[in-house]
Design a protein around this motif. Sequence first.
Motif, PDB file in Angstrom:
ATOM      1  N   LYS A  96     -11.286 -56.643 -43.663  1.00 26.76           N
ATOM      2  CA  LYS A  96     -11.486 -56.744 -42.889  1.00 26.76           C
ATOM      3  C   LYS A  96     -13.079 -56.910 -42.234  1.00 26.76           C
ATOM      4  CE  LYS A  96     -11.165 -55.163 -37.404  1.00 26.76           C
ATOM      5  NZ  LYS A  96     -10.863 -53.776 -37.323  1.00 26.76           N
ATOM      6  N   THR A  97     -14.101 -56.517 -42.575  1.00 28.64           N
ATOM      7  CA  THR A  97     -15.831 -56.769 -43.110  1.00 28.64           C
ATOM      8  C   THR A  97     -15.570 -57.709 -43.489  1.00 28.64           C
ATOM      9  OG1 THR A  97     -15.629 -54.241 -43.287  1.00 28.64           O
ATOM     10  CG2 THR A  97     -17.854 -56.046 -43.913  1.00 28.64           C
ATOM     11  N   ALA A  98     -15.004 -58.558 -44.902  1.00 28.92           N
ATOM     12  CA  ALA A  98     -15.219 -60.002 -45.489  1.00 28.92           C
ATOM     13  C   ALA A  98     -14.826 -60.378 -44.536  1.00 28.92           C
ATOM     14  CB  ALA A  98     -15.031 -59.807 -46.299  1.00 28.92           C
ATOM     15  N   GLU A  99     -13.807 -60.956 -43.624  1.00 23.10           N
ATOM     16  CA  GLU A  99     -12.906 -61.979 -43.030  1.00 23.10           C
ATOM     17  C   GLU A  99     -12.999 -62.694 -44.064  1.00 23.10           C
ATOM     18  OE1 GLU A  99     -15.992 -63.073 -39.695  1.00 23.10           O
ATOM     19  OE2 GLU A  99     -15.996 -60.853 -39.339  1.00 23.10           O
ATOM     20  N   ILE A 100     -11.801 -62.611 -44.109  1.00 21.89           N
ATOM     21  CA  ILE A 100     -10.528 -63.340 -45.062  1.00 21.89           C
ATOM     22  C   ILE A 100      -9.928 -64.953 -44.411  1.00 21.89           C
ATOM     23  CG2 ILE A 100      -8.674 -63.865 -46.285  1.00 21.89           C
ATOM     24  CD1 ILE A 100      -8.449 -60.907 -46.632  1.00 21.89           C
ATOM     25  N   GLU A 101     -10.929 -65.935 -44.755  1.00 24.16           N
ATOM     26  CA  GLU A 101     -10.087 -66.951 -44.609  1.00 24.16           C
ATOM     27  C   GLU A 101      -9.275 -67.626 -44.261  1.00 24.16           C
ATOM     28  OE1 GLU A 101     -12.617 -70.077 -46.988  1.00 24.16           O
ATOM     29  OE2 GLU A 101     -14.808 -68.911 -46.700  1.00 24.16           O
ATOM     30  N   ALA A 102      -9.069 -68.694 -43.115  1.00 19.53           N
ATOM     31  CA  ALA A 102      -7.196 -68.719 -43.122  1.00 19.53           C
ATOM     32  C   ALA A 102      -7.194 -69.698 -43.623  1.00 19.53           C
ATOM     33  CB  ALA A 102      -7.200 -69.483 -41.858  1.00 19.53           C
ATOM     34  N   GLY A 103      -5.711 -69.479 -44.961  1.00 21.17           N
ATOM     35  CA  GLY A 103      -5.457 -70.453 -45.508  1.00 21.17           C
ATOM     36  C   GLY A 103      -5.178 -69.546 -47.197  1.00 21.17           C
ATOM     37  N   ALA A 104      -5.455 -68.433 -47.263  1.00 22.60           N
ATOM     38  CA  ALA A 104      -6.127 -67.251 -48.177  1.00 22.60           C
ATOM     39  C   ALA A 104      -4.490 -66.743 -48.457  1.00 22.60           C
ATOM     40  CB  ALA A 104      -7.355 -66.583 -48.227  1.00 22.60           C
ATOM     41  N   SER A 105      -4.046 -66.736 -49.226  1.00 21.85           N
ATOM     42  CA  SER A 105      -2.548 -65.661 -49.775  1.00 21.85           C
ATOM     43  C   SER A 105      -2.842 -65.355 -50.756  1.00 21.85           C
ATOM     44  CB  SER A 105      -1.516 -66.740 -50.300  1.00 21.85           C
ATOM     45  OG  SER A 105      -1.935 -67.975 -50.988  1.00 21.85           O
ATOM     46  N   GLN A 106      -3.190 -65.311 -51.559  1.00 25.47           N
ATOM     47  CA  GLN A 106      -3.363 -64.080 -52.578  1.00 25.47           C
ATOM     48  C   GLN A 106      -4.873 -63.887 -53.639  1.00 25.47           C
ATOM     49  OE1 GLN A 106      -1.659 -66.544 -55.733  1.00 25.47           O
ATOM     50  NE2 GLN A 106      -3.464 -67.525 -56.611  1.00 25.47           N
ATOM     51  N   ALA A 107      -4.949 -62.989 -54.175  1.00 25.80           N
ATOM     52  CA  ALA A 107      -6.078 -62.181 -54.851  1.00 25.80           C
ATOM     53  C   ALA A 107      -5.992 -61.760 -55.984  1.00 25.80           C
ATOM     54  CB  ALA A 107      -5.828 -60.662 -54.183  1.00 25.80           C
ATOM     55  N   ARG A 108      -7.314 -62.336 -56.383  1.00 22.11           N
ATOM     56  CA  ARG A 108      -7.394 -62.706 -58.229  1.00 22.11           C
ATOM     57  C   ARG A 108      -7.998 -60.583 -58.670  1.00 22.11           C
ATOM     58  NH1 ARG A 108      -6.840 -66.121 -62.353  1.00 22.11           N
ATOM     59  NH2 ARG A 108      -6.442 -67.615 -60.054  1.00 22.11           N
ATOM     60  N   LEU A 109      -7.160 -59.845 -58.840  1.00 19.42           N
ATOM     61  CA  LEU A 109      -8.384 -58.970 -59.296  1.00 19.42           C
ATOM     62  C   LEU A 109      -8.816 -59.507 -60.998  1.00 19.42           C
ATOM     63  CD1 LEU A 109      -5.840 -56.379 -58.434  1.00 19.42           C
ATOM     64  CD2 LEU A 109      -7.741 -57.303 -56.643  1.00 19.42           C
ATOM     65  N   VAL A 110      -9.877 -59.372 -61.119  1.00 17.18           N
ATOM     66  CA  VAL A 110     -10.461 -58.790 -62.461  1.00 17.18           C
ATOM     67  C   VAL A 110     -10.820 -58.083 -62.894  1.00 17.18           C
ATOM     68  CG1 VAL A 110     -12.329 -59.738 -63.427  1.00 17.18           C
ATOM     69  CG2 VAL A 110     -12.006 -61.205 -61.581  1.00 17.18           C
ATOM     70  N   LEU A 111     -10.005 -57.708 -63.645  1.00 19.76           N
ATOM     71  CA  LEU A 111     -10.025 -56.246 -64.781  1.00 19.76           C
ATOM     72  C   LEU A 111     -11.230 -56.012 -65.728  1.00 19.76           C
ATOM     73  CD1 LEU A 111      -6.197 -56.000 -64.518  1.00 19.76           C
ATOM     74  CD2 LEU A 111      -7.920 -55.380 -62.802  1.00 19.76           C
ATOM     75  N   ASN A 112     -11.412 -55.467 -66.783  1.00 19.42           N
ATOM     76  CA  ASN A 112     -12.218 -54.910 -67.414  1.00 19.42           C
ATOM     77  C   ASN A 112     -12.049 -56.145 -68.568  1.00 19.42           C
ATOM     78  OD1 ASN A 112     -13.644 -53.073 -66.685  1.00 19.42           O
ATOM     79  ND2 ASN A 112     -12.130 -51.808 -67.055  1.00 19.42           N
ATOM     80  N   ASN A 113     -10.668 -56.802 -68.859  1.00 19.84           N
ATOM     81  CA  ASN A 113     -10.725 -57.148 -69.516  1.00 19.84           C
ATOM     82  C   ASN A 113      -8.989 -58.599 -69.537  1.00 19.84           C
ATOM     83  OD1 ASN A 113     -11.606 -55.999 -72.155  1.00 19.84           O
ATOM     84  ND2 ASN A 113      -9.688 -53.960 -71.849  1.00 19.84           N
ATOM     85  N   GLU A 114      -8.991 -57.880 -68.775  1.00 19.89           N
ATOM     86  CA  GLU A 114      -7.706 -59.347 -68.141  1.00 19.89           C
ATOM     87  C   GLU A 114      -8.219 -59.535 -66.329  1.00 19.89           C
ATOM     88  OE1 GLU A 114      -4.004 -58.261 -67.595  1.00 19.89           O
ATOM     89  OE2 GLU A 114      -4.205 -56.026 -68.545  1.00 19.89           O
ATOM     90  N   GLU A 115      -7.246 -60.596 -66.082  1.00 24.46           N
ATOM     91  CA  GLU A 115      -7.066 -60.854 -64.482  1.00 24.46           C
ATOM     92  C   GLU A 115      -5.629 -61.100 -64.596  1.00 24.46           C
ATOM     93  OE1 GLU A 115      -8.520 -64.869 -63.627  1.00 24.46           O
ATOM     94  OE2 GLU A 115     -10.210 -64.254 -64.176  1.00 24.46           O
ATOM     95  N   LYS A 116      -5.306 -60.679 -62.605  1.00 24.19           N
ATOM     96  CA  LYS A 116      -4.181 -59.639 -62.318  1.00 24.19           C
ATOM     97  C   LYS A 116      -4.356 -60.534 -61.282  1.00 24.19           C
ATOM     98  CE  LYS A 116      -2.181 -56.219 -64.017  1.00 24.19           C
ATOM     99  NZ  LYS A 116      -0.937 -55.627 -65.033  1.00 24.19           N
ATOM    100  N   ILE A 117      -2.436 -61.559 -60.707  1.00 21.10           N
ATOM    101  CA  ILE A 117      -3.014 -61.786 -59.098  1.00 21.10           C
ATOM    102  C   ILE A 117      -1.792 -60.997 -58.157  1.00 21.10           C
ATOM    103  CG2 ILE A 117      -1.957 -63.804 -57.694  1.00 21.10           C
ATOM    104  CD1 ILE A 117      -3.676 -65.608 -60.318  1.00 21.10           C
ATOM    105  N   ILE A 118      -2.163 -60.639 -57.381  1.00 20.64           N
ATOM    106  CA  ILE A 118      -1.066 -60.158 -55.948  1.00 20.64           C
ATOM    107  C   ILE A 118      -1.476 -60.562 -54.760  1.00 20.64           C
ATOM    108  CG2 ILE A 118      -1.386 -57.797 -57.367  1.00 20.64           C
ATOM    109  CD1 ILE A 118      -3.159 -56.989 -55.286  1.00 20.64           C
ATOM    110  N   SER A 119      -0.014 -60.735 -53.513  1.00 18.67           N
ATOM    111  CA  SER A 119      -0.195 -61.333 -52.510  1.00 18.67           C
ATOM    112  C   SER A 119      -1.326 -60.648 -51.403  1.00 18.67           C
ATOM    113  CB  SER A 119       1.181 -61.669 -52.403  1.00 18.67           C
ATOM    114  OG  SER A 119       1.400 -60.513 -51.711  1.00 18.67           O
TER     115      SER A 119
END
Length: 188
Positions: free
Chosen positions: A118-141
């Motif tokens: 809420k503080t970051a104020e997500i822009e309209a049109g955003a639909s997913q999040a890319r989680l950057v991990l220590n050794n890989e990335e995961k995408i979640i809704s």
Amino acid sequence: MKFNTKSAILVNEYYNRDRKGLVQMIVQLTGKVNYQITLDPTVWIFDDRKIEMENAFTDSTDLPEEDSEEALKRASTRWEREVTQQSSKPPVNRSINRFEKEQILKGTYLMPIKDFLKTAEIEAGASQARLVLNNEEKIISLPLLKDSLFLFAENGKPVKENGPVHVYFADGSNRDEPIKGVTKIIIE
């Protein structure tokens, strides 16, 4: 102002351990947001928004019924806290006694991510999040991320192994296998 070199080296090692293959203790929130923010989970231990791990995934129907007088006292206390801390962002425990502090420093805690999004104020049109991990990335809704929780403290200490935070879904579906080692969240 005199600068203490030894302290600067220790701070540098603490926050930049990723060069040596160790954990960085901050989480960046970037991407399709109006405000990119940097989260420091090491300071959340005294934040009122934290949830104890043992209470995070319990369904209200699983809880034993309490007598009405005790329930009324607890509701009254919560109401007073909400009214007095409405202007305080983030809500932080103002005064705790020694016993409460000792209890806090022994617990395992989760922090809801929704306030940070809420503080970051997500822009309209955003639909997913890319989680950057220590050794890989995961995408979640994005809706799944909004209802997620960060594990930030185990036994009162910051999560260092596979840290700085682990992501748990609010429904508890990944309780046995959380997403570990999240260092950056990119909203897409």
